[in-house]
Motif scaffolding. Structure first.
Motif, PDB file in Angstrom:
ATOM      1  N   GLY A 121      -1.578  16.124   7.379  1.00 18.50           N
ATOM      2  CA  GLY A 121      -0.185  16.256   7.774  1.00 18.50           C
ATOM      3  C   GLY A 121       0.812  15.884   6.695  1.00 18.50           C
ATOM      4  O   GLY A 121       2.001  16.185   6.823  1.00 18.50           O
ATOM      5  N   VAL A 122       0.345  15.227   5.634  1.00 16.24           N
ATOM      6  CA  VAL A 122       1.252  14.807   4.547  1.00 16.24           C
ATOM      7  C   VAL A 122       0.776  15.368   3.210  1.00 16.24           C
ATOM      8  O   VAL A 122       1.121  14.844   2.153  1.00 16.24           O
ATOM      9  N   ALA A 123      -0.006  16.424   3.248  1.00 14.84           N
ATOM     10  CA  ALA A 123      -0.636  16.956   2.037  1.00 14.84           C
ATOM     11  C   ALA A 123       0.367  17.410   0.988  1.00 14.84           C
ATOM     12  O   ALA A 123       0.060  17.399  -0.211  1.00 14.84           O
ATOM     13  N   ARG A 124       1.587  17.794   1.422  1.00 11.88           N
ATOM     14  CA  ARG A 124       2.575  18.296   0.467  1.00 11.88           C
ATOM     15  C   ARG A 124       3.594  17.230   0.062  1.00 11.88           C
ATOM     16  O   ARG A 124       4.554  17.522  -0.647  1.00 11.88           O
ATOM     17  N   ARG A 125       3.359  16.007   0.496  1.00 15.93           N
ATOM     18  CA  ARG A 125       4.224  14.907   0.049  1.00 15.93           C
ATOM     19  C   ARG A 125       3.791  14.434  -1.331  1.00 15.93           C
ATOM     20  O   ARG A 125       2.619  14.521  -1.704  1.00 15.93           O
ATOM     21  N   ARG A 126       4.756  13.904  -2.064  1.00 14.05           N
ATOM     22  CA  ARG A 126       4.454  13.417  -3.420  1.00 14.05           C
ATOM     23  C   ARG A 126       3.796  12.046  -3.346  1.00 14.05           C
ATOM     24  O   ARG A 126       4.136  11.210  -2.509  1.00 14.05           O
ATOM     25  N   PHE A 127       2.884  11.832  -4.276  1.00 17.83           N
ATOM     26  CA  PHE A 127       2.077  10.607  -4.273  1.00 17.83           C
ATOM     27  C   PHE A 127       2.950   9.360  -4.379  1.00 17.83           C
ATOM     28  O   PHE A 127       2.633   8.321  -3.804  1.00 17.83           O
ATOM     29  N   GLY A 128       4.061   9.453  -5.112  1.00 15.68           N
ATOM     30  CA  GLY A 128       4.918   8.288  -5.293  1.00 15.68           C
ATOM     31  C   GLY A 128       5.502   7.756  -4.004  1.00 15.68           C
ATOM     32  O   GLY A 128       5.909   6.590  -3.940  1.00 15.68           O
ATOM     33  N   GLY A 129       5.566   8.580  -2.970  1.00 17.15           N
ATOM     34  CA  GLY A 129       6.090   8.146  -1.680  1.00 17.15           C
ATOM     35  C   GLY A 129       5.031   7.669  -0.715  1.00 17.15           C
ATOM     36  O   GLY A 129       5.350   7.332   0.435  1.00 17.15           O
ATOM     37  N   PHE A 130       3.792   7.611  -1.153  1.00 20.60           N
ATOM     38  CA  PHE A 130       2.695   7.178  -0.285  1.00 20.60           C
ATOM     39  C   PHE A 130       2.661   5.653  -0.166  1.00 20.60           C
ATOM     40  O   PHE A 130       2.904   4.925  -1.124  1.00 20.60           O
ATOM     41  N   SER A 131       2.298   5.165   1.017  1.00 26.53           N
ATOM     42  CA  SER A 131       2.012   3.745   1.201  1.00 26.53           C
ATOM     43  C   SER A 131       0.672   3.413   0.545  1.00 26.53           C
ATOM     44  O   SER A 131      -0.089   4.313   0.153  1.00 26.53           O
ATOM     45  N   LEU A 132       0.384   2.115   0.449  1.00 31.97           N
ATOM     46  CA  LEU A 132      -0.888   1.707  -0.146  1.00 31.97           C
ATOM     47  C   LEU A 132      -2.069   2.280   0.628  1.00 31.97           C
ATOM     48  O   LEU A 132      -3.042   2.757   0.048  1.00 31.97           O
ATOM     49  N   GLY A 133      -1.974   2.254   1.963  1.00 31.73           N
ATOM     50  CA  GLY A 133      -3.068   2.794   2.766  1.00 31.73           C
ATOM     51  C   GLY A 133      -3.253   4.288   2.563  1.00 31.73           C
ATOM     52  O   GLY A 133      -4.388   4.780   2.503  1.00 31.73           O
ATOM     53  N   MET A 134      -2.142   5.028   2.438  1.00 25.52           N
ATOM     54  CA  MET A 134      -2.230   6.467   2.190  1.00 25.52           C
ATOM     55  C   MET A 134      -2.818   6.740   0.809  1.00 25.52           C
ATOM     56  O   MET A 134      -3.603   7.675   0.632  1.00 25.52           O
TER      57      MET A 134
END
Length: 242
Positions: A121-134
């Motif tokens: 569901g978040v495959a097109r989000r940029r890595f810099g906006g990911f939480s540590l768990g993501m």
């Protein structure tokens, strides 16, 4: 399936002897935990297995071959060492696509692993906006991308919530049940007690134990008590008050 075989590994960084004659085998079909005090040489050992550092002596083989001799390494070995490594501006799916193309892995596999780790569901989000768990889940997806028979994980539950911890526990057990070689470095002994079948314990770069969890706890002691007894002479700082 293929084992990991370390024979007489020795690695020094300047005056620091990080790994000192380390010999052990990680067998397929079980989860093998890799434990030891801070500075024991766990990360160095994993880096040597993955060809990121060269040993001063000894060998580290995966299925009888050095990692650097594998033509498409992700199809043979999957690893999670640093979940913070991708470009922060790159989208999660694009990061995995780049890895897939470099190793001859069909693009549909990218969507399979994203769904497997719960990131579809978040495959097109940029890595810099990911939480540590993501970020941790994306690192696990990277390790699984080539459907490899051998997997190495360094602190895989770091940053995961309780549901995520339960998920990774089931994932590791499931991978081992498929006959894969699963090698997990962790400081969470309670977690390993419920996940690992076997433990490799090191201290100051040397092997302290290579035994099943059942054998280490056979005298009725807890895994933590057995670990502390094994490593008591390998800690470089005094224990605090109880």
């Amino acid at each position: 399936m293929r084992p990991i075989e370390c024979q007489g590994l020795r690695k020094r960084y300047g005056r620091t002897l990080a790994v000192d004659g380390l010999t052990f085998t990680v067998a397929p079909g079980r989860v093998t935990g890799f434990v030891g005090p801070n500075g024991a040489g766990k990360s160095t050992t994993m880096r040597v297995i993955l060809g990121l550092d060269r040993p001063d002596a000894g060998t580290a083989l995966v299925g009888g071959r050095r990692y650097r001799d594998l033509r498409t390494p992700l199809r043979h070995v999957g690893a999670l060492l640093d979940a913070g490594s991708p470009d922060p501006g790159r989208r999660a799916r694009d990061h995995l696509l780049w890895m897939a193309r470099s190793n001859g892995i069909p693009p549909p596999r990218v969507d399979e692993v994203l769904e497997l780790v719960g990131l579809d569901g978040v495959a097109r989000r940029r890595f810099g906006g990911f939480s540590l768990g993501m970020r941790q889940r994306l690192g696990i997806a990277s390790a699984l991308l080539g459907d490899p028979p051998v997997l190495l994980f360094d602190e895989p539950v770091n940053g995961l919530d309780p549901d995520g911890v339960r998920w990774i526990r089931g994932l590791l057990r499931g991978l081992a049940a498929q006959g894969r070689t699963v090698f997990v470095s962790s400081h969470l002994l309670a977690e390993l007690a419920g996940t690992a079948d076997h433990l490799v314990v090191i201290g100051r770069g040397r092997l302290l134990a290579d035994a099943s969890v059942a054998a280490l706890t056979a005298l009725g002691t807890s895994l933590e008590a057995a670990y502390l007894a094994l490593t008591c002479g390998s800690v470089d700082y005094p224990a605090g008050p109880a």
